[in-house]
Scaffold this motif. Structure first.
Motif: not given
Length: 512
Positions: A288-317
């Protein structure tokens, strides 16, 4: 051969009845001697519940269960602690049901500890009373173990308002732990997700998160050494490289590890390669999220995130990469250290997740279902360099996608939609792929590695006929792979948004 602990999360049963047990007591010893409040996030079915139950038996002083294990001659068995264990289960879709479950949990703990709470109707009050009465009765500080602390939220994650209500209840309940610091010896919480401190952990800011602490990277899961020692009798004459490709690859900054559920199911099902872990949980919310956000699926092979991002999860966002990582569909490939920060490059962990996730995406995002015969035909065509078959099968793929998948969004106008479909299709076949593959002259839309062949693919939508293949040649994309000794195929695929399909498919095999 020792028995396989399939579906068993009870430490005492495993030890008493002769099941295989991978010793995690060194990690347990380090934890309880260095921390008071600990949080661990791992994907589902990764062994969190068994580790938590191991801690329970340890603090209760059940010495005999630990004979032969690392901790046996290091622990003070004369000290025993009262343990309160919380494990969420059942229907948690309303606040009333979450409260009822909490009351049931605390009634069970009262019975086991021989304690009666005066207030059994208010979960927070009962929890508070339970901690203090256990301390008074046993004249010993209390151990609190919480399994799947986040389940009441994740079970309703698609209903944001209900998720926020459940989150509020849990925040108040868990804050009782901080209020009773003087009575607590050790507290350990496990879950799939790590919610930001501003939400559920606002009352537990003293928690130490060991989820990405390299020292505890192997606290759950099986290492390759575990497979080759404890499980060696089950893997006689098995292609271990294939086992690694299918099930290994999860990484939490130490060794690559296997999901225990996969290995146990693989063995018990006659060593048949299949999607055992994936099929136990439907990632419908992710789709559902992939569809809503029109996610570019080839990004699965090249995702870089920062440390703060991986350690947080918010229901609203909800950040898609975070939930993909925390739920086990992505894992850490490498750490990227810069002068100012730490980042992580993520990847799909193994072949099981790659094939199963992309097959699921094709079915439920693009409504495409293909017979095994056609899939096998496409697989063989890439191995044999039969580009005509690939062209025909891709054309059939786009012909079968319902018209509404185009009319309900604007992606039909962009290369991203078509690239996403092709990426998922090829990933579902198990090929190694790089989306947005960087060269010194630009980015290759999609690079596919199949045995002794490299396919360099460029997509164009509503352009000039022949421009896709021309761009590959003009920018000399193939130069990046000339030294690999592989056959290189240049493939230009052009789409028409009005016809919603391939209108030009050109290719050349590079002469070496």
């Amino acid at each position: 051969m020792k028995k396989l602990p399939i579906g068993i999360q009870t430490f005492s049963k495993i030890r008493e009845e002769g099941y295989i047990y991978i010793d995690k007591t060194e990690e347990a010893f380090e934890l309880v001697n260095n921390f008071t409040y600990v949080f661990l996030s791992r994907p589902r079915r990764f062994g969190k519940s068994l580790f938590l139950d191991t801690l329970k038996e340890l603090f209760e002083g059940n010495k005999k269960l630990f004979e032969g294990l690392y901790i046996y001659d290091k622990w003070n068995w004369d000290e025993k602690y009262p343990v309160i264990k919380i494990s969420w289960a059942g229907d948690l879709t309303t606040l009333e049901r979450v409260e009822d479950r909490a009351i049931d949990i605390f009634k069970t703990n009262q019975r086991l500890l021989g304690i009666e709470c005066e207030n059994n109707k208010n979960p927070s009050s009962c929890f508070n009373e339970l901690i203090q009465k256990a301390y008074e009765k046993y004249n010993q500080k209390v151990v609190i173990l919480i399994d799947e602390y986040d389940k009441p939220i994740l079970d309703v994650i698609e209903n944001v308002e209900q998720a926020k209500i459940n989150r509020g209840f849990l925040r108040n309940l868990y804050s009782i732990i901080k209020d009773n610091d003087a009575y607590i010896r050790f507290a350990f919480l496990t879950g799939v997700s790590k919610f930001s401190k501003a939400s559920i952990f606002s009352g537990l800011n003293m928690l130490t998160d060991i989820s990405l602490n390299p020292k505890y990277g192997n606290i759950c899961g099986y290492t390759q050494r575990d497979i080759e020692t404890s499980f060696k009798d089950y893997f006689v004459d098995v292609d271990m490289e294939k086992v690694k490709r299918w099930y290994n690859g999860y990484n939490f900054l130490k060794d690559n590890v296997y999901n225990p559920f996969d290995i146990l199911q693989f063995i018990s099902n006659g060593l048949v390669f299949d999607n055992y872990w994936f099929e136990t949980g439907t990632p419908s919310f992710l789709i559902k999220l992939l569809k809503e956000r029109r996610y570019f699926l080839p990004n699965f092979s090249n995702i870089v995130v920062d440390k703060k991002l991986l350690s947080s999860f918010d229901v609203e966002n909800i950040d898609l990469e975070v939930i993909l990582f925390q739920s086990g569909y992505l894992t850490i490939e490498k750490v990227i250290q810069t002068p100012r920060s730490i980042g992580y490059k993520l990847k799909i962990p193994n072949l099981e997740v790659q094939i199963s996730l992309n097959d699921y995406i094709l079915r439920y995002l693009f409504n495409y279902r293909e017979s095994n015969d056609i899939q096998n035909q496409s697989y063989d065509a890439f191995y044999n360099g039969d580009l005509d078959v690939i062209r025909d099968n891709l054309t059939t793929l786009f012909s079968s996608i319902p018209y509404t998948n185009y009319t309900k969004n604007e992606l039909k106008l962009y290369e991203g939609f078509y690239a996403s479909v092709v990426y998922s299709y090829l990933a579902s076949l198990g090929f190694d792929l790089i989306g947005e593959d960087v060269t010194n002259k630009g980015r290759i839309d999609l690079t596919v590695f199949v045995s002794d062949k490299v396919y360099i693919i460029e997509f164009k939508v509503d352009g000039v006929k022949g421009e896709a293949l021309f761009q590959i040649k003009h920018k000399n994309y193939a130069q990046k792979y000339l030294d690999r000794g592989k056959d290189i195929y240049l493939v230009g695929i052009e789409f028409s948004s009005s016809e919603r399909n391939i209108v030009n498919f050109e290719w050349e095999k590079l002469e070496r």
